[in-house]
Design a protein around this motif. Sequence first.
Motif, PDB file in Angstrom:
ATOM      1  N   ALA A  46       0.830  -1.207   0.000  1.00 30.92           N
ATOM      2  CA  ALA A  46       0.000   0.000   0.000  1.00 30.92           C
ATOM      3  C   ALA A  46       0.862   1.255   0.000  1.00 30.92           C
ATOM      4  CB  ALA A  46      -0.916  -0.008   1.221  1.00 30.92           C
ATOM      5  N   LYS A  47       2.082   1.140   0.582  1.00 31.71           N
ATOM      6  CA  LYS A  47       2.945   2.307   0.692  1.00 31.71           C
ATOM      7  C   LYS A  47       4.071   2.297  -0.337  1.00 31.71           C
ATOM      8  CE  LYS A  47       2.169   2.711   5.696  1.00 31.71           C
ATOM      9  NZ  LYS A  47       2.825   2.701   7.031  1.00 31.71           N
ATOM     10  N   ALA A  48       4.291   1.156  -0.958  1.00 34.05           N
ATOM     11  CA  ALA A  48       5.423   1.030  -1.868  1.00 34.05           C
ATOM     12  C   ALA A  48       5.192   1.786  -3.169  1.00 34.05           C
ATOM     13  CB  ALA A  48       5.663  -0.450  -2.174  1.00 34.05           C
ATOM     14  N   ALA A  49       6.311   2.184  -3.792  1.00 34.42           N
ATOM     15  CA  ALA A  49       6.223   2.811  -5.103  1.00 34.42           C
ATOM     16  C   ALA A  49       5.845   1.747  -6.121  1.00 34.42           C
ATOM     17  CB  ALA A  49       7.569   3.439  -5.450  1.00 34.42           C
ATOM     18  N   LYS A  50       5.592   2.184  -7.345  1.00 35.68           N
ATOM     19  CA  LYS A  50       5.255   1.218  -8.386  1.00 35.68           C
ATOM     20  C   LYS A  50       6.408   0.242  -8.559  1.00 35.68           C
ATOM     21  CE  LYS A  50       2.231   4.224 -11.108  1.00 35.68           C
ATOM     22  NZ  LYS A  50       2.023   4.858 -12.440  1.00 35.68           N
ATOM     23  N   PRO A  51       6.102  -1.049  -8.765  1.00 36.28           N
ATOM     24  CA  PRO A  51       7.177  -2.029  -8.946  1.00 36.28           C
ATOM     25  C   PRO A  51       8.030  -1.695 -10.167  1.00 36.28           C
ATOM     26  CG  PRO A  51       5.014  -3.001  -9.397  1.00 36.28           C
ATOM     27  CD  PRO A  51       4.769  -1.670  -8.790  1.00 36.28           C
ATOM     28  N   LYS A  52       9.320  -1.838  -9.987  1.00 35.88           N
ATOM     29  CA  LYS A  52      10.291  -1.497 -11.032  1.00 35.88           C
ATOM     30  C   LYS A  52      10.419  -2.633 -12.028  1.00 35.88           C
ATOM     31  CE  LYS A  52      15.275  -0.557 -11.529  1.00 35.88           C
ATOM     32  NZ  LYS A  52      16.541  -0.441 -10.753  1.00 35.88           N
ATOM     33  N   MET A  53      10.249  -2.313 -13.300  1.00 31.99           N
ATOM     34  CA  MET A  53      10.381  -3.307 -14.368  1.00 31.99           C
ATOM     35  C   MET A  53      11.475  -2.871 -15.336  1.00 31.99           C
ATOM     36  SD  MET A  53       7.612  -4.694 -17.136  1.00 31.99           S
ATOM     37  CE  MET A  53       6.926  -5.972 -16.084  1.00 31.99           C
ATOM     38  N   LEU A  54      12.467  -3.734 -15.540  1.00 34.09           N
ATOM     39  CA  LEU A  54      13.511  -3.473 -16.518  1.00 34.09           C
ATOM     40  C   LEU A  54      13.155  -4.158 -17.835  1.00 34.09           C
ATOM     41  CD1 LEU A  54      16.888  -3.857 -14.587  1.00 34.09           C
ATOM     42  CD2 LEU A  54      15.546  -1.809 -15.014  1.00 34.09           C
ATOM     43  N   ILE A  55      13.242  -3.409 -18.920  1.00 36.89           N
ATOM     44  CA  ILE A  55      12.976  -3.944 -20.251  1.00 36.89           C
ATOM     45  C   ILE A  55      14.293  -3.942 -21.017  1.00 36.89           C
ATOM     46  CG2 ILE A  55      11.644  -3.696 -22.378  1.00 36.89           C
ATOM     47  CD1 ILE A  55       9.609  -2.068 -20.771  1.00 36.89           C
ATOM     48  N   PHE A  56      14.830  -5.135 -21.255  1.00 37.85           N
ATOM     49  CA  PHE A  56      16.087  -5.255 -21.993  1.00 37.85           C
ATOM     50  C   PHE A  56      15.779  -5.273 -23.483  1.00 37.85           C
ATOM     51  CE2 PHE A  56      17.347  -6.436 -17.850  1.00 37.85           C
ATOM     52  CZ  PHE A  56      18.731  -6.326 -17.769  1.00 37.85           C
ATOM     53  N   ILE A  57      16.434  -4.407 -24.231  1.00 35.19           N
ATOM     54  CA  ILE A  57      16.155  -4.334 -25.664  1.00 35.19           C
ATOM     55  C   ILE A  57      17.359  -4.771 -26.483  1.00 35.19           C
ATOM     56  CG2 ILE A  57      14.452  -2.515 -25.372  1.00 35.19           C
ATOM     57  CD1 ILE A  57      16.555  -0.529 -26.408  1.00 35.19           C
ATOM     58  N   ARG A  58      17.065  -5.185 -27.725  1.00 38.47           N
ATOM     59  CA  ARG A  58      18.079  -5.599 -28.680  1.00 38.47           C
ATOM     60  C   ARG A  58      18.036  -4.633 -29.863  1.00 38.47           C
ATOM     61  NH1 ARG A  58      19.805 -10.888 -27.954  1.00 38.47           N
ATOM     62  NH2 ARG A  58      20.394 -10.936 -30.152  1.00 38.47           N
ATOM     63  N   LYS A  59      19.165  -4.503 -30.549  1.00 41.03           N
ATOM     64  CA  LYS A  59      19.260  -3.530 -31.633  1.00 41.03           C
ATOM     65  C   LYS A  59      19.381  -4.144 -33.019  1.00 41.03           C
ATOM     66  CE  LYS A  59      19.108   0.531 -29.610  1.00 41.03           C
ATOM     67  NZ  LYS A  59      18.054   1.519 -29.967  1.00 41.03           N
ATOM     68  N   GLN A  60      19.944  -5.355 -33.143  1.00 36.74           N
ATOM     69  CA  GLN A  60      20.234  -5.909 -34.455  1.00 36.74           C
ATOM     70  C   GLN A  60      19.269  -7.005 -34.883  1.00 36.74           C
ATOM     71  OE1 GLN A  60      24.383  -7.049 -34.253  1.00 36.74           O
ATOM     72  NE2 GLN A  60      25.058  -4.950 -34.660  1.00 36.74           N
ATOM     73  N   HIS A 216       1.096 -11.457  -9.005  1.00 32.86           N
ATOM     74  CA  HIS A 216       2.082 -12.263  -8.288  1.00 32.86           C
ATOM     75  C   HIS A 216       2.863 -11.401  -7.299  1.00 32.86           C
ATOM     76  CE1 HIS A 216       5.407 -14.947  -7.386  1.00 32.86           C
ATOM     77  NE2 HIS A 216       6.212 -13.948  -7.715  1.00 32.86           N
ATOM     78  N   LEU A 217       3.313 -10.232  -7.757  1.00 33.42           N
ATOM     79  CA  LEU A 217       4.092  -9.358  -6.885  1.00 33.42           C
ATOM     80  C   LEU A 217       3.264  -8.883  -5.694  1.00 33.42           C
ATOM     81  CD1 LEU A 217       5.978  -7.240  -9.572  1.00 33.42           C
ATOM     82  CD2 LEU A 217       6.951  -8.993  -8.078  1.00 33.42           C
ATOM     83  N   LYS A 218       1.989  -8.634  -5.943  1.00 33.67           N
ATOM     84  CA  LYS A 218       1.108  -8.184  -4.854  1.00 33.67           C
ATOM     85  C   LYS A 218       0.950  -9.286  -3.817  1.00 33.67           C
ATOM     86  CE  LYS A 218      -3.411  -6.117  -3.951  1.00 33.67           C
ATOM     87  NZ  LYS A 218      -4.669  -5.608  -4.564  1.00 33.67           N
ATOM     88  N   LYS A 219       0.728 -10.517  -4.286  1.00 22.66           N
ATOM     89  CA  LYS A 219       0.578 -11.644  -3.369  1.00 22.66           C
ATOM     90  C   LYS A 219       1.868 -11.878  -2.594  1.00 22.66           C
ATOM     91  CE  LYS A 219      -2.978 -14.252  -5.883  1.00 22.66           C
ATOM     92  NZ  LYS A 219      -3.268 -15.505  -6.635  1.00 22.66           N
ATOM     93  N   ASN A 220       2.992 -11.755  -3.300  1.00 22.82           N
ATOM     94  CA  ASN A 220       4.286 -11.986  -2.668  1.00 22.82           C
ATOM     95  C   ASN A 220       4.578 -10.929  -1.606  1.00 22.82           C
ATOM     96  OD1 ASN A 220       6.544 -13.892  -2.918  1.00 22.82           O
ATOM     97  ND2 ASN A 220       7.746 -12.055  -3.310  1.00 22.82           N
ATOM     98  N   ALA A 221       4.168  -9.685  -1.903  1.00 21.67           N
ATOM     99  CA  ALA A 221       4.432  -8.588  -0.986  1.00 21.67           C
ATOM    100  C   ALA A 221       3.570  -8.667   0.265  1.00 21.67           C
ATOM    101  CB  ALA A 221       4.197  -7.251  -1.697  1.00 21.67           C
ATOM    102  N   THR A 222       2.330  -9.134   0.111  1.00 19.39           N
ATOM    103  CA  THR A 222       1.422  -9.199   1.256  1.00 19.39           C
ATOM    104  C   THR A 222       1.672 -10.431   2.116  1.00 19.39           C
ATOM    105  OG1 THR A 222      -0.247 -10.269  -0.144  1.00 19.39           O
ATOM    106  CG2 THR A 222      -0.403  -7.885   0.141  1.00 19.39           C
ATOM    107  N   ALA A 223       2.579 -11.299   1.651  1.00 14.04           N
ATOM    108  CA  ALA A 223       2.904 -12.505   2.426  1.00 14.04           C
ATOM    109  C   ALA A 223       4.058 -12.220   3.380  1.00 14.04           C
ATOM    110  CB  ALA A 223       3.263 -13.650   1.491  1.00 14.04           C
TER     111      ALA A 223
END
Length: 237
Positions: A46-60, A216-223
């Motif tokens: 309830a107090k946490a910031a939005k979960p951080k998601m890293l998106i790895f990209i490719r160029k070629q 999943h993250l919400k369930k994991n956090a509330t556990a």
Amino acid sequence: HVLAGKSIKDFQALLHQGYSGKPSATSSAPLPLPLATPSRPCVDHAKAAKPKMLIFIRKQNRVILNLPHVVTACRRAGFAPHVMNLRRQTPLPVIHAALASADAMVAVHGAAVTHFLFMRPGTVLLQIVPVGLDWAAESFYGKPAQQLGLEYLEYRVAPEESSLAAEYGLNSTVVQDPSVISSQGWWEMKKVYMDRQNVTVSIKRFGELLRAAKLHLKKNATACGGKPAAASHAAVR
């Protein structure tokens, strides 16, 4: 994933110890077995910031052609997306620090997915799997990620979402039956499905996985104080 009594968890702990600069908490020995793996802190969702998601990209190759839409979808699903464009000179400690603090990672099948080893148990690996790479995606990254306690989600690219459909035709054997090419050996498979393919993600289907990841993250956090949610494998075609 087990060699001379050592498992992938021990290897992950060694990486964490090396790149974080923090010794294992289990013993004063230099490299004890089993080594401690990075832990996921208890979070008040309830107090946490939005979960951080890293998106790895490719160029070629294996490029996400509609990346801006994917980033927007992540943001709308309640994540704080960060695009990572890795270069050969990107220091591993920098990548480790980014993933050690991340809640989720998105990447198209390829070498960069190996960095799931830097993620904490209970976080989410969402792998985008191009046409013809289903087996490799699950064997190389999906199963090992689950062994480390990650939630593994898979987005399987549909034939019409692959750039190979435009190059060879949607009804071609290359697109509809990759096993024919794969049967010709690794290099033929690599030449077609790894070196020549880009993808356009269906935002609707991708959004379903994002909602599963957030849940999943919400369930994991509330556990807090309890067992982390069990790792599972979900795929959206």
